[in-house]
Design a protein around this motif. Structure first.
Motif, PDB file in Angstrom:
ATOM      1  N   UNK A 193       0.704  -1.528  -0.103  1.00  0.00           N
ATOM      2  CA  UNK A 193      -0.408  -0.634   0.054  1.00  0.00           C
ATOM      3  C   UNK A 193       0.762   1.018  -0.403  1.00  0.00           C
ATOM      4  N   UNK A 194       0.249   2.263  -0.732  1.00  0.00           N
ATOM      5  CA  UNK A 194       1.444   3.780  -0.938  1.00  0.00           C
ATOM      6  C   UNK A 194       1.440   4.152   0.661  1.00  0.00           C
ATOM      7  N   UNK A 195       2.114   4.792   0.786  1.00  0.00           N
ATOM      8  CA  UNK A 195       2.032   5.736   2.415  1.00  0.00           C
ATOM      9  C   UNK A 195       2.286   6.797   2.148  1.00  0.00           C
ATOM     10  N   UNK A 201       7.487  15.358   8.805  1.00  0.00           N
ATOM     11  CA  UNK A 201       6.829  16.052   8.952  1.00  0.00           C
ATOM     12  C   UNK A 201       6.133  16.669   8.042  1.00  0.00           C
ATOM     13  N   UNK A 202       6.379  15.883   6.624  1.00  0.00           N
ATOM     14  CA  UNK A 202       6.124  16.280   5.517  1.00  0.00           C
ATOM     15  C   UNK A 202       5.860  15.018   5.082  1.00  0.00           C
ATOM     16  N   UNK A 203       3.668  15.454   4.346  1.00  0.00           N
ATOM     17  CA  UNK A 203       3.498  14.243   3.086  1.00  0.00           C
ATOM     18  C   UNK A 203       2.377  14.672   2.684  1.00  0.00           C
ATOM     19  N   UNK A 217      -0.759  13.608   0.755  1.00  0.00           N
ATOM     20  CA  UNK A 217      -2.382  13.137   0.660  1.00  0.00           C
ATOM     21  C   UNK A 217      -3.128  11.964   0.562  1.00  0.00           C
ATOM     22  N   UNK A 218      -2.406  12.866  -1.145  1.00  0.00           N
ATOM     23  CA  UNK A 218      -3.123  11.972  -1.756  1.00  0.00           C
ATOM     24  C   UNK A 218      -2.893  10.450  -2.321  1.00  0.00           C
ATOM     25  N   UNK A 219      -1.160  10.032  -1.859  1.00  0.00           N
ATOM     26  CA  UNK A 219      -1.283   8.926  -2.117  1.00  0.00           C
ATOM     27  C   UNK A 219      -2.532   7.938  -1.173  1.00  0.00           C
ATOM     28  N   UNK A 220      -2.177   6.534  -1.839  1.00  0.00           N
ATOM     29  CA  UNK A 220      -3.294   5.212  -1.313  1.00  0.00           C
ATOM     30  C   UNK A 220      -4.623   5.905  -1.516  1.00  0.00           C
ATOM     31  N   UNK A 221      -5.024   6.386  -2.965  1.00  0.00           N
ATOM     32  CA  UNK A 221      -6.410   7.266  -3.484  1.00  0.00           C
ATOM     33  C   UNK A 221      -7.086   5.964  -3.642  1.00  0.00           C
ATOM     34  N   UNK A 222      -6.511   4.547  -3.921  1.00  0.00           N
ATOM     35  CA  UNK A 222      -7.122   3.238  -3.818  1.00  0.00           C
ATOM     36  C   UNK A 222      -8.303   2.716  -2.040  1.00  0.00           C
ATOM     37  N   UNK A 259      -0.071  12.406  13.114  1.00  0.00           N
ATOM     38  CA  UNK A 259       0.093  13.223  11.769  1.00  0.00           C
ATOM     39  C   UNK A 259      -1.078  13.020  10.803  1.00  0.00           C
ATOM     40  N   UNK A 260      -0.879  11.685  10.034  1.00  0.00           N
ATOM     41  CA  UNK A 260      -1.648  11.104   9.470  1.00  0.00           C
ATOM     42  C   UNK A 260      -3.388  11.474  10.207  1.00  0.00           C
ATOM     43  N   UNK A 261      -3.607  10.637  10.977  1.00  0.00           N
ATOM     44  CA  UNK A 261      -4.551  10.436  11.873  1.00  0.00           C
ATOM     45  C   UNK A 261      -5.656  12.053  12.461  1.00  0.00           C
ATOM     46  N   UNK A 262      -4.788  13.257  12.459  1.00  0.00           N
ATOM     47  CA  UNK A 262      -4.884  14.696  12.112  1.00  0.00           C
ATOM     48  C   UNK A 262      -6.045  14.967  11.106  1.00  0.00           C
TER      49      UNK A 262
END
Ligand SMILES: *[C@@H]1O[C@H](CO)[C@@H](O)[C@H](O)[C@H]1NC(C)=O
Ligand SMILES: *[C@@H]1O[C@H](CO)[C@@H](O)[C@H](O)[C@H]1NC(C)=O
Ligand SMILES: *[C@@H]1O[C@H](CO)[C@@H](O)[C@H](O)[C@H]1NC(C)=O
Length: 500
Positions: free
Chosen positions: A91-93, A99-101, A103-108, A160-163
């Protein structure tokens, strides 16, 4: 006693017990919080399917009136797949650097996460097979371990991901920061990382702290050890009453497929070590009879192994696992492994559609719904529902989030020993809601269910049945007799849900 009077006493006991069938008492056991499955891996394939099929799958899984109405969804936060040799098990991360993300990753995967939230699924769990490579010992997403020197940064990454997703209206209720930490998956057939047993408490502490420091109410579960026997040995080394305060549930798998009473020993140990936290059964799949001669017996001993079985045998084997988890082990949560799978084995549905209904020993019992692994070349975008899908509906519908298990004891003698019965109160203890009864024998059978200790079984209002020929079909409701008992007559290999 003389041998004759002993024999007589036994005969009387047998008759009395046999006549009892199942008895439902006033007492209740644990509250059940969540029945679900995971979105690991297959979501990547489904991203290439027509929208109408993706939507249909969403309704089949999450819609409480037309589908299963799952009450837990397990979202796999990916590691990025570095080093994994099977491209369909990654799965994409979103992780780029601390601190740098992106969030368009793992659209599936996000697609079905959003679908679960849109349908109001009450428990949304984020689970990790492998951390991104910046946090693993070998710079890969398999074969290594969590680099404990980077634990604070790993915990911050999860928070950070959950936030972020919370700002998008996607609230993770639970986080599991290490799935099967007993296994590094050194074969690299999938993402995975091990976590040193002595460091698992620290990992749970760090993630719980990072979540709460970020002002999140998301709770932590762990440690999702693969095998019950392993849990029994390892848990004393990481689980104590302090770690218990950090957890919302002690999560375990049980790929030894132990009988219910032995699962109960494991979960009693978990409750005792954790200071009373209840257990969650968060992953199971992939069973095959231990002895070839038991191929058609849903109550037989099973082991981990290759078999694709869309029939009632596979359905009732899964039902037995649910029954054992809830009624024997007193788990407060139960998850099947992956909701969908393409592990059809020797069945190639594009050239022979009928084989999806037949058993073969090259595929796997890992999905509820199947699809063609060759969809990209043969454009077969059909999906295939197994009896496991239909059987799970009997529990997911009967056990809404917060349902309370009522004490039921079933005769262990004669043909009734091949029945399993559970009953649930909802929305509060004292209000009977539903009863699930399965006849796991290759013959018609009946069972009489009686209220004891002053409990009266109300008349059921509506009933559904899955059997060899029926899929959650509405059937006429059995009436409660004048003595307050309820008799169910069932075809071979069938399961009922009655609502009160
Ligand atoms: C049944 O209910 C009572 C509470 O009324 C409880 O003490 C008991 O342990 C429960 N479980 C079983 C398996 O009897
Ligand atoms: C289709 O598959 C089944 C096994 O699942 C087999 O019995 C049958 O012969 C196959 N039919 C054809 C036309 O190959
Ligand atoms: C969804 O898939 C099931 C199983 O293949 C099928 O029976 C049903 O017609 C489909 N529904 C829609 C709306 O496409």
């Amino acid at each position: 006693m003389t041998p004759t009077s002993l024999a007589l006493a036994c005969a009387i006991a047998l008759t009395v017990t046999a006549a009892e069938g199942a008895s439902v008492a006033t007492g209740t056991q644990q509250t059940v919080r969540g029945i679900g499955a995971s979105g690991a891996w297959w979501v990547n394939d489904l991203a290439h399917f027509p929208d109408s099929v993706r939507q249909n799958v969403s309704e089949l899984l999450f819609n409480p009136t037309t589908g299963l109405g799952l009450t837990d969804w397990r979202y796999n936060l990916g590691g990025g797949g570095v080093g994994v040799t099977n491209p369909s098990r990654v799965a994409e991360t979103p992780y780029i650097s601390d601190g740098v993300y992106d969030f368009s990753a793992d659209a599936a995967g996000i697609y079905y996460l959003k679908e679960a939230v849109r349908h109001g699924v009450p428990i949304i769990t984020l689970f990790v097979n492998s951390a991104p490579t910046a946090f693993t010992s070998n710079g890969q997403n398999c074969g290594g371990s969590l680099n404990i020197g980077r634990l604070p940064a790993y915990a911050q990454y999860i928070a950070d991901v959950v936030s972020y997703w919370k700002t998008q209206g996607i609230v993770f209720t639970h986080v599991s920061p290490m799935n099967e930490p007993d296994n590094s998956f050194s074969g690299c057939g999938q993402e995975g990382m091990s976590v040193n047993i002595l460091q698992r408490g620290q990992v749970l502490q760090a993630v719980a702290s990072a979540l709460s420091n970020a002002g999140l109410t998301t709770k932590v579960i762990g440690d999702e050890t693969s095998w019950a026997l392993q849990f029994a040995v390892e848990a004393p080394l990481w689980l104590d009453s302090h770690v218990g305060t950090l957890l919302d549930g002690v999560a375990h798998h049980q790929y030894n497929f132990l009988p219910g009473p032995l699962q109960a020993v494991m979960t009693a140990e978990a409750r005792s070590l954790s200071g009373g936290k209840l257990t969650w059964s968060t992953e199971i799949c992939c069973f095959k009879e231990l002895l070839d001669s038991d191929a058609n017996d849903p109550l037989s001993l099973v082991d981990f192994g290759a078999k694709y079985d869309p029939t009632m045998v596979g359905g009732l084997r899964m039902a037995l696992l649910i029954h054992q988890a809830l009624a024997d082990a007193e788990d407060e949560h139960w998850d099947w492994w992956t909701a969908l799978s393409s592990s059809l084995g020797s069945c190639t549905p594009a050239s022979n559609a009928s084989c999806v209904g037949d058993v073969n020993y090259n595929g796997w019992e890992d999905g509820l719904i199947y699809y063609d692994p060759n969809f990209a070349t043969d454009s077969n975008f059909n999906i295939y529902l197994t009896k496991r899908y239909q059987v799970l509906k009997h529990y997911s519908r009967a056990v809404p989030y917060g349902a309370i298990l009522r004490n039921v004891s079933t005769s262990i003698l004669g043909s009734e020993s091949r029945w399993r019965v559970v009953m649930f109160d909802y929305p509060q203890a004292g209000t009977p809601y539903a009863l699930v009864a399965m006849n796991a024998q290759a013959a018609e059978g009946s069972i009489t269910i009686t209220g004891v200790d002053g409990f009266t079984i109300p008349s059921p209002k509506i009933a559904f049945r899955t059997s060899v020929d029926e899929d959650y079909a509405q059937i006429s409701t059995p009436a409660t007799a004048s003595d307050g008992s309820l008799s169910i007559s069932a075809p071979a290999m069938s399961i009922y849900t009655l609502f009160f």
